[in-house]
Design an enzyme around this catalytic site. Structure first.
Site, PDB file in Angstrom:
ATOM      1  CE  LYS A 267      -3.905  -1.912   2.634  1.00 19.83           C
ATOM      2  NZ  LYS A 267      -4.950  -1.729   1.614  1.00 19.83           N
ATOM      3  CD  GLU A 339      -5.586  -8.167   3.554  1.00 14.31           C
ATOM      4  OE1 GLU A 339      -5.448  -7.660   2.417  1.00 14.31           O
ATOM      5  OE2 GLU A 339      -6.215  -7.615   4.474  1.00 14.31           O
ATOM      6  NE  ARG A 341     -10.782 -10.034  -1.769  1.00 13.24           N
ATOM      7  CZ  ARG A 341     -11.102  -9.114  -2.682  1.00 13.24           C
ATOM      8  NH1 ARG A 341     -11.403  -9.469  -3.914  1.00 13.24           N
ATOM      9  NH2 ARG A 341     -11.111  -7.852  -2.363  1.00 13.24           N
TER      10      ARG A 341
HETATM   11  N1  BES Z   1      -8.092  -3.836   4.421  1.00 10.91           N
HETATM   12  C1  BES Z   1      -8.266  -3.448   3.077  1.00 10.91           C
HETATM   13  C2  BES Z   1      -9.573  -2.690   2.828  1.00 10.91           C
HETATM   14  C3  BES Z   1      -9.686  -1.333   3.496  1.00 10.91           C
HETATM   15  C4  BES Z   1      -9.318  -0.193   2.817  1.00 10.91           C
HETATM   16  C5  BES Z   1     -10.224  -1.219   4.754  1.00 10.91           C
HETATM   17  C6  BES Z   1      -9.450   1.043   3.412  1.00 10.91           C
HETATM   18  C7  BES Z   1     -10.347   0.025   5.346  1.00 10.91           C
HETATM   19  C8  BES Z   1      -9.974   1.162   4.677  1.00 10.91           C
HETATM   20  C9  BES Z   1      -8.255  -4.672   2.167  1.00 10.91           C
HETATM   21  O1  BES Z   1      -7.458  -5.720   2.590  1.00 10.91           O
HETATM   22  C10 BES Z   1      -7.718  -4.218   0.852  1.00 10.91           C
HETATM   23  O2  BES Z   1      -6.586  -3.846   0.804  1.00 10.91           O
HETATM   24  N2  BES Z   1      -8.554  -4.267  -0.181  1.00 10.91           N
HETATM   25  C11 BES Z   1      -8.152  -3.826  -1.466  1.00 10.91           C
HETATM   26  C12 BES Z   1      -8.694  -4.817  -2.456  1.00 10.91           C
HETATM   27  C13 BES Z   1      -8.133  -4.642  -3.835  1.00 10.91           C
HETATM   28  C14 BES Z   1      -6.667  -5.001  -3.860  1.00 10.91           C
HETATM   29  C15 BES Z   1      -8.908  -5.512  -4.783  1.00 10.91           C
HETATM   30  C16 BES Z   1      -8.741  -2.439  -1.685  1.00 10.91           C
HETATM   31  O3  BES Z   1      -9.851  -2.160  -1.214  1.00 10.91           O
HETATM   32  O4  BES Z   1      -8.067  -1.605  -2.282  1.00 10.91           O
HETATM   33 ZN    ZN Z   2      -7.108  -5.850   4.579  1.00 11.62          ZN
HETATM   34 MN    MN Z   3      -5.466  -5.519   1.948  1.00  2.00          MN
END
Ligand code: BES
Ligand code: ZN
Ligand code: MN
Length: 484
Positions: A267, A339, A341
């Protein structure tokens, strides 16, 4: 947290007096006595200050009558005054009196149950996480130690408050878990804290990497493999249904990523600290189990949480890896940041195989996309069962944890087809929250299931009446109400 007492209606001789008042009604009971004791000055002063009794309105008068402080607290229109309005008013009161040690709240005109809900709202708002503050000045700290609620129905108010107190304790446990920094609350420590529920009569089992490897949790372990912290799965069992009334259990499942860097699909740096609360789903499940056990709910409920840390390292999984889940289905990991899921897939399959539950409800901070869709006002609700979805929406509405139903369907499911494995872990940009839910649905084995994407509701940037800013514990009250 202030102690809550319910006491006989009588005006205090000195100190702080709180007068809850409905909008447009003349003062009655103790409020009227207080008005008389000041020779009519009190209502005049309130009027001059613009106090109307609107829900959550507070007006503070100093050194009036024998009291150092009188706080008028608006309850809104009498006709709209139910448990939720009482809780909001109780919450709104807290900032107005947090510099005081104690106060008497004149709830003598309210039904005892509503007095209990007012106390509940104040309790929820007064929580604060200050474990890591060491240099705060005494003057800046909240002082509130005791709130006494005057009511003619002491016994009724006490018995209405007892289960609410247990729910508040569940909410606080969740808020604490979600607030803890990620160096402290890694999977091993999280599991250790779950063990604390044994005190309430919950059976707690903890599985480590050896057990999960033996079972074949390839999806969960793939996420964990980049971290120096070992993963855990915790199974919490509350058997509260009376003998002879046994049913299949209700299952609650939580995503517990104690820190989500994204892994190799790392990230951006800005805001990454927020990913300490990527375990809020698991936190809500633990808090709900604590609430249910604390109020001795007459139901059989099992809670399962998958606990991992998602880190990039030389042992981390790569984009392109194919992992074999506990269900036997294979997954091509396109993006290591999807991750949650992967973790839930194995926990859900295990849950369904071992417990054959009446229904499964999972909570997860699963996608950023749900924040784009619904903001911070609703959690995303996905389900393969209309009745379950309707019950969850109703439970959420009743306790101020709103959910909005989102679609599922074959066309979305196609987005996660893989060229090399049974599925891939991302479905592209369109409908990111839906394709994440489609992924989960493949691990339900057709059982009644609902998924709450709480990425937008687990954390609040601003104070709300019964929720101080920060960890909201979204889901705890909803799950408690659903079981009820
Ligand atoms: N934990 C994150 C989702 C999240 C984002 C929670 C912002 C709270 C605030 C999750 O694991 C994630 O990174 N999801 C990605 C999925 C994508 C790679 C398909 C996302 O939402 O960007
Ligand atoms: Zn996450
Ligand atoms: Mn994530």
């Amino acid at each position: 947290m202030p102690d809550i007492a319910f006491v006989k209606p009588a005006l205090p001789k000195t100190g702080v007096l709180v007068l809850p008042m409905t909008e447009g009604d003349p003062p009655a009971g103790l409020a009227r006595e207080a008005a008389e004791a000041t020779g009519g000055l009190l209502p005049k002063a309130l009027e001059a200050a613009g106090f109307k009794g609107r829900k959550g309105q507070t007006t503070t008068l100093y050194a009036i009558g024998p009291w150092s402080k009188v706080v008028a607290l608006g309850l809104g229109k009498a006709a709209d005054l139910g448990p939720e309005a009482a809780e909001d008013a109780g919450g709104a009161l807290v900032p107005a009196i947090s510099s005081e040690r104690e106060a008497v709240v004149a709830t003598d005109g309210l039904e005892a149950g509503l007095a209990a809900h007012l106390a509940f709202g104040a309790t929820l708002r007064a929580w604060r996480f200050d474990r890591y503050r060491t240099t705060e000045k005494e003057d800046d700290k909240p002082k509130l130690e005791r709130l006494a609620f005057a009511t003619p129905g002491i016994a009724a108010a006490k018995s209405a408050f007892a289960p609410l107190r247990a729910i508040a304790d569940g909410v606080f446990l969740t808020r604490e878990l979600v607030s803890e920094p990620p160096n402290v609350l890694h999977p091993v420590e999280f599991a250790e804290r779950c063990k604390g529920l044994e005190r309430l009569g919950v059976e707690v089992e903890v599985l480590g990497p050896k057990e999960m490897k033996r079972l074949g949790f390839g999806a969960l372990l793939g996420v964990a493999q980049g971290s120096a912290q070992e993963p855990r799965m915790v199974v919490m069992n509350w058997r509260g249904a009376p003998k002879g009334k046994k049913q299949k259990p209700i299952a609650l499942i939580g995503k517990g990523v104690t820190f989500d860097t994204g892994g190799i699909s790392i990230k951006p740096a800005a805001g990454m600290e927020d990913m300490k609360w990527d375990m809020a789903g698991a936190g809500a499940v633990v808090g709900a189990m604590a609430a249910l056990a604390g109020r001795k709910a007459k139901a059989d409920v099992v809670g399962l949480v998958g606990l991992v840390e998602n880190m990039p390292s030389g042992t981390a999984q790569r984009p392109g890896d194919v992992v074999k889940s506990y269900s036997g289905q294979t997954v091509e990991v396109i993006n290591t940041d999807a991750e949650g899921r992967l973790v839930l897939a194995d926990v859900m399959w295990y849950c369904q195989q071992r417990f054959d539950p009446r229904c499964m409800v999972d909570l997860a901070t699963l996608t950023g996309a749900i924040i784009i869709a619904l903001g911070h006002e609703h959690a995303g609700l996905f389900s393969n069962d209309d009745e379950l979805a309707q019950r969850i929406a109703a439970a959420g509405k009743a306790v101020g944890e709103a959910c909005w139903r989102m679609p599922l369907g074959e066309a979305y499911d196609k987005q996660i087809r893989s060229d090399i494995a049974d599925m891939k872990n991302v479905g592209g940009r369109p409908a990111g929250s839906v394709t994440a839910a489609q992924f989960l649905q493949r691990f339900t084995n057709g059982k009644p299931w609902a998924h709450l994407d709480i990425a937008g509701t687990a954390w609040s940037a601003k104070d709300r009446p019964t929720v101080p800013k920060g960890a909201t514990a979204f889901g705890v009250r909803l799950l408690d109400r659903l079981v009820q």
